[in-house]
Design a protein around this motif. Sequence first.
Motif, short mmCIF file in Angstrom:
data_model
loop_
_atom_site.label_atom_id
_atom_site.label_comp_id
_atom_site.label_asym_id
_atom_site.label_seq_id
_atom_site.Cartn_x
_atom_site.Cartn_y
_atom_site.Cartn_z
N ASN A 184 0.83 -1.20 0.00
CA ASN A 184 0.00 0.00 0.00
C ASN A 184 0.86 1.26 0.00
O ASN A 184 1.95 1.29 0.58
CB ASN A 184 -0.91 0.02 1.23
N CYS A 201 1.10 5.47 0.80
CA CYS A 201 0.53 6.57 1.58
C CYS A 201 1.48 7.74 1.49
O CYS A 201 2.70 7.55 1.36
CB CYS A 201 0.26 6.16 3.03
N CYS A 216 4.52 1.96 1.66
CA CYS A 216 4.75 3.02 2.64
C CYS A 216 5.33 2.53 3.96
O CYS A 216 6.38 3.00 4.41
CB CYS A 216 3.46 3.78 2.88
#
Length: 240
Positions: A41, A43, A49
């Motif tokens: 993911n 971010c 991240c």
Amino acid sequence: MKKNAKLKFILFGLLAISAIVLCSLNPILQDPNYHFFSDQNSCLTIPNCWNVLSNLPFFIVGIYGLISIKSKDNIIAYRLFFIGVSLVAFGSGYYHLHPSNQTLVWDRLPMTIAFMGLFSVVLSEFINKNIGKKALLPLLLFGIVSILYWVFYEDLRLYILVQFYPIIAIPIILLFYKSKNHSIFGYWLLIICYGLAKVFEYFDTEIHQTLNIISGHSLKHIAAALGIYLWIRSLQRTIS
């Protein structure tokens, strides 16, 4: 044969056996699936991240160690260890931005510097001060050679020896040798946290599926950095 001589013989024998076994194997290639971590993911526009940001504790504890530990016999080995740990934050962070064999080099190189520095420290503190100091440069050079060998020949055998022999040898040294300078408690905490980090790494996907917000690999970074912090705190208590 005296006890210390027997233990040194065991350590050298273990090294020789490990080297012979690895040399008898076919070249060990880097598994391409290694680069596919559970948490991918993004971010704050940062890909992968948490695997990137979870390296920040390495920088913090590395700098903390450089500032805190100043009066040790084999101080160069201590400094190399803390510098290596600090650089892991950048090398591992860079690797996790774009995981590949090419970027993995910059993750493993500072880790190797840290491993060799720590092994030199243990040799100095528990076996012989001069042995630890004299071993530092050969250990460091061999660690770097193991990375270069992997890069040019795509063979991990030397790197595996560099990474795992100290992890086998250090507990043996702690069990049978005594340090005049400080307690071994901090070293055991470091080893326990390292072992916990390897468990987190192995169960990367399962932990991520259970916790959702963080993966096993990110927890691996945090656990390893925690072990270093606890070790530093143990050293500080013996200095003061």
